[in-house]
Design a protein around this motif. Structure first.
Motif, PDB file in Angstrom:
ATOM      1  N   PHE A   1       0.812  -1.222   0.000  1.00  0.00           N
ATOM      2  CA  PHE A   1       0.000   0.000   0.000  1.00  0.00           C
ATOM      3  C   PHE A   1       0.847   1.274   0.000  1.00  0.00           C
ATOM      4  O   PHE A   1       0.299   2.382   0.086  1.00  0.00           O
ATOM      5  N   LEU A   2       2.158   1.133  -0.079  1.00  0.00           N
ATOM      6  CA  LEU A   2       3.046   2.289   0.089  1.00  0.00           C
ATOM      7  C   LEU A   2       2.762   3.388  -0.930  1.00  0.00           C
ATOM      8  O   LEU A   2       2.623   4.564  -0.574  1.00  0.00           O
ATOM      9  N   TYR A   3       2.659   3.021  -2.200  1.00  0.00           N
ATOM     10  CA  TYR A   3       2.437   4.044  -3.225  1.00  0.00           C
ATOM     11  C   TYR A   3       1.104   4.751  -3.009  1.00  0.00           C
ATOM     12  O   TYR A   3       1.035   5.986  -3.039  1.00  0.00           O
ATOM     13  N   ALA A   4       0.050   3.986  -2.795  1.00  0.00           N
ATOM     14  CA  ALA A   4      -1.286   4.579  -2.663  1.00  0.00           C
ATOM     15  C   ALA A   4      -1.371   5.495  -1.449  1.00  0.00           C
ATOM     16  O   ALA A   4      -1.924   6.602  -1.531  1.00  0.00           O
ATOM     17  N   ARG A   5      -0.832   5.054  -0.330  1.00  0.00           N
ATOM     18  CA  ARG A   5      -0.903   5.864   0.892  1.00  0.00           C
ATOM     19  C   ARG A   5      -0.074   7.132   0.751  1.00  0.00           C
ATOM     20  O   ARG A   5      -0.483   8.213   1.198  1.00  0.00           O
ATOM     21  N   SER A   6       1.097   7.018   0.126  1.00  0.00           N
ATOM     22  CA  SER A   6       1.932   8.209  -0.104  1.00  0.00           C
ATOM     23  C   SER A   6       1.246   9.185  -1.048  1.00  0.00           C
ATOM     24  O   SER A   6       1.280  10.410  -0.840  1.00  0.00           O
ATOM     25  N   ALA A   7       0.618   8.646  -2.095  1.00  0.00           N
ATOM     26  CA  ALA A   7      -0.090   9.505  -3.048  1.00  0.00           C
ATOM     27  C   ALA A   7      -1.225  10.245  -2.366  1.00  0.00           C
ATOM     28  O   ALA A   7      -1.464  11.435  -2.621  1.00  0.00           O
ATOM     29  N   LEU A   8      -1.957   9.564  -1.484  1.00  0.00           N
ATOM     30  CA  LEU A   8      -3.075  10.186  -0.772  1.00  0.00           C
ATOM     31  C   LEU A   8      -2.598  11.337   0.101  1.00  0.00           C
ATOM     32  O   LEU A   8      -3.149  12.449   0.054  1.00  0.00           O
ATOM     33  N   VAL A   9      -1.558  11.102   0.880  1.00  0.00           N
ATOM     34  CA  VAL A   9      -1.044  12.147   1.768  1.00  0.00           C
ATOM     35  C   VAL A   9      -0.533  13.330   0.957  1.00  0.00           C
ATOM     36  O   VAL A   9      -0.798  14.494   1.283  1.00  0.00           O
ATOM     37  N   THR A  10       0.189  13.050  -0.106  1.00  0.00           N
ATOM     38  CA  THR A  10       0.767  14.122  -0.921  1.00  0.00           C
ATOM     39  C   THR A  10      -0.317  14.976  -1.569  1.00  0.00           C
ATOM     40  O   THR A  10      -0.270  16.217  -1.524  1.00  0.00           O
ATOM     41  N   ALA A  11      -1.305  14.328  -2.178  1.00  0.00           N
ATOM     42  CA  ALA A  11      -2.382  15.074  -2.834  1.00  0.00           C
ATOM     43  C   ALA A  11      -3.171  15.914  -1.836  1.00  0.00           C
ATOM     44  O   ALA A  11      -3.547  17.058  -2.120  1.00  0.00           O
ATOM     45  N   ALA A  12      -3.416  15.363  -0.652  1.00  0.00           N
ATOM     46  CA  ALA A  12      -4.182  16.092   0.363  1.00  0.00           C
ATOM     47  C   ALA A  12      -3.438  17.330   0.840  1.00  0.00           C
ATOM     48  O   ALA A  12      -4.042  18.375   1.080  1.00  0.00           O
ATOM     49  N   ARG A  13      -2.130  17.238   0.970  1.00  0.00           N
ATOM     50  CA  ARG A  13      -1.344  18.385   1.443  1.00  0.00           C
ATOM     51  C   ARG A  13      -1.384  19.539   0.452  1.00  0.00           C
ATOM     52  O   ARG A  13      -1.322  20.709   0.838  1.00  0.00           O
ATOM     53  N   VAL A  14      -1.480  19.223  -0.835  1.00  0.00           N
ATOM     54  CA  VAL A  14      -1.528  20.280  -1.856  1.00  0.00           C
ATOM     55  C   VAL A  14      -2.713  21.203  -1.620  1.00  0.00           C
ATOM     56  O   VAL A  14      -2.621  22.426  -1.782  1.00  0.00           O
ATOM     57  N   GLU A  15      -3.850  20.636  -1.202  1.00  0.00           N
ATOM     58  CA  GLU A  15      -5.068  21.424  -0.970  1.00  0.00           C
ATOM     59  C   GLU A  15      -5.341  21.664   0.513  1.00  0.00           C
ATOM     60  O   GLU A  15      -6.434  22.089   0.888  1.00  0.00           O
ATOM     61  N   SER A  16      -4.347  21.375   1.353  1.00  0.00           N
ATOM     62  CA  SER A  16      -4.458  21.601   2.810  1.00  0.00           C
ATOM     63  C   SER A  16      -5.670  20.873   3.417  1.00  0.00           C
ATOM     64  O   SER A  16      -6.352  21.416   4.290  1.00  0.00           O
ATOM     65  N   ILE A  17      -5.930  19.672   2.955  1.00  0.00           N
ATOM     66  CA  ILE A  17      -6.995  18.852   3.546  1.00  0.00           C
ATOM     67  C   ILE A  17      -6.568  18.497   4.971  1.00  0.00           C
ATOM     68  O   ILE A  17      -5.491  17.935   5.177  1.00  0.00           O
ATOM     69  N   PRO A  18      -7.357  18.801   5.994  1.00  0.00           N
ATOM     70  CA  PRO A  18      -6.870  18.696   7.375  1.00  0.00           C
ATOM     71  C   PRO A  18      -6.748  17.289   7.941  1.00  0.00           C
ATOM     72  O   PRO A  18      -5.882  17.033   8.772  1.00  0.00           O
ATOM     73  N   SER A  19      -7.619  16.359   7.535  1.00  0.00           N
ATOM     74  CA  SER A  19      -7.649  15.034   8.166  1.00  0.00           C
ATOM     75  C   SER A  19      -7.271  13.957   7.168  1.00  0.00           C
ATOM     76  O   SER A  19      -7.927  13.794   6.125  1.00  0.00           O
ATOM     77  N   LEU A  20      -6.218  13.211   7.497  1.00  0.00           N
ATOM     78  CA  LEU A  20      -5.737  12.116   6.660  1.00  0.00           C
ATOM     79  C   LEU A  20      -5.768  10.856   7.510  1.00  0.00           C
ATOM     80  O   LEU A  20      -4.957  10.698   8.435  1.00  0.00           O
ATOM     81  N   ILE A  21      -6.710   9.975   7.216  1.00  0.00           N
ATOM     82  CA  ILE A  21      -6.996   8.844   8.094  1.00  0.00           C
ATOM     83  C   ILE A  21      -6.499   7.549   7.457  1.00  0.00           C
ATOM     84  O   ILE A  21      -6.888   7.199   6.342  1.00  0.00           O
ATOM     85  N   ASP A  22      -5.667   6.844   8.184  1.00  0.00           N
ATOM     86  CA  ASP A  22      -5.011   5.656   7.671  1.00  0.00           C
ATOM     87  C   ASP A  22      -5.920   4.423   7.747  1.00  0.00           C
ATOM     88  O   ASP A  22      -6.981   4.437   8.373  1.00  0.00           O
ATOM     89  N   LEU A  23      -5.448   3.361   7.142  1.00  0.00           N
ATOM     90  CA  LEU A  23      -6.180   2.096   7.058  1.00  0.00           C
ATOM     91  C   LEU A  23      -6.526   1.530   8.435  1.00  0.00           C
ATOM     92  O   LEU A  23      -5.876   1.830   9.433  1.00  0.00           O
ATOM     93  N   ALA A  24      -7.541   0.706   8.471  1.00  0.00           N
ATOM     94  CA  ALA A  24      -7.940   0.026   9.703  1.00  0.00           C
ATOM     95  C   ALA A  24      -7.079  -1.213   9.903  1.00  0.00           C
ATOM     96  O   ALA A  24      -6.750  -1.917   8.945  1.00  0.00           O
TER      97      ALA A  24
END
Length: 319
Positions: free
Chosen positions: A183-206
């Motif tokens: 899941f490394l690529y997908a999780r990194s992509a999610l965090v990176t994209a969210a930071r671009v738009e200052s999305i405040p909450s980034l919630i990891d897998l269960a």
């Protein structure tokens, strides 16, 4: 437009199946940042209507949110499902519901559809019931969603992203392993994209393990890994996971003390018009000082004694 801040910590977000009256009742006594009442994956298709009605009755009996729950969210069915309008109507009708969790978001159109329905509901039917519009969090569960992240993060009302590992693994025919490297690529992509738009909450897998020492060891490993990757919260599937998750997504005593010292010394360095300076033999520059400031801000939200540490280290000087 997406939101750049959130009043909620969302360190632990605990799922509660709406189809279980026992679990709905038990949720009122929990201590957790966010309770997610679930109408989607934990509810079989043939009992969706009954679960929705049970949740409606549960919510209408609440005079306020439970004392130790900061946020109430409802995970609705996906934007293309036949249940979406009734699910959203339920969420909008309750003044104690803060957030809607939208699963299986694959493009910005899913968020626009949800926002459009919510806007109509809030304006035409529940204008007096709600002080603020419902926030929206999007669940990222597929290869298509990962490829569309750059547009998804600009979705209306968006206040957070949630990575759904099991559906993602299914979509890509992956085998989930303890180190989560698949899941490394997908999780990194999610965090990176969210930071671009200052999305405040980034919630990891269960974490799917929750029993005995092996389960807790895996949960601890996942918390450490998720926080290191930039996530600031984690999904929980069992109440026994909550304490550990909230502890790991709260600044540690050592981390906070370092951050307070950096803050104090940085204020003095700025007054002296200094750029980079030192602390404990390490260089402190703008990015490091900004990270320390963010840690202190999160610690204050978590209710930690920041003022006491500021008093303790008030004489800290930049080296």
């Amino acid at each position: 437009m997406p939101a750049s801040s959130s009043p909620f910590l969302r360190r632990a977000m605990l799922y509660v199946p709406a189809s279980s009256q026992r679990m709905l009742t038990k949720s009122l006594g929990l201590t957790v940042d966010t309770v997610i009442y679930d109408l989607e994956d934990s509810v079989n298709a043939e009992v969706k209507a009954e679960a929705r009605d049970a949740l409606y009755q549960h919510l209408r009996r609440l005079p306020a949110k439970p004392p130790h729950v900061s946020e109430i969210a409802v995970r609705v069915n996906n934007a293309r499902s036949p249940f979406i309008e009734k699910d959203l109507k339920l969420a909008a009708s309750s003044f104690v519901v803060d957030t809607v969790i939208v699963p299986k978001v694959s493009n910005i159109g899913d968020l626009r559809e949800v926002s459009h329905i919510l806007k109509n509901l809030e304006n035409k039917h529940f204008k007096d019931a709600r002080e603020k519009p419902l926030r929206v969090m999007a669940m990222i569960e597929s290869a298509r969603a990962i490829m569309n992240l750059s547009s998804i993060v600009r979705g209306p009302r968006l206040n957070g992203l949630i990575f759904a590992a099991e559906d993602f693994a299914l979509d890509l025919s992956l085998t989930r392993t303890p180190d989560m490297s698949e899941f490394l690529y997908a999780r990194s992509a999610l965090v990176t994209a969210a930071r671009v738009e200052s999305i405040p909450s980034l919630i990891d897998l269960a974490c799917t393990s929750y029993k005995e020492k092996d389960g807790l060891d895996q949960l601890e490993k996942e918390c450490q890994n998720g926080r290191a990757m930039g996530f600031n919260g984690k999904q929980c599937i069992h109440p026994s996971q909550v304490n550990m998750v909230q502890r790991y997504f709260t600044p540690s005593e050592k981390e906070l003390e370092w951050a307070v010292r950096v803050n104090i010394a940085d204020e003095k360095a700025a007054a002296e018009k200094r750029g980079a300076w030192g602390l404990d033999g390490r260089v402190i520059d703008r990015p490091v000082a900004a990270r320390a400031k963010a840690i202190v801000g999160r610690a204050e939200k978590c209710g930690l004694d920041v003022d006491g540490l500021r008093e303790k280290w008030k004489d800290q000087e930049p080296e």
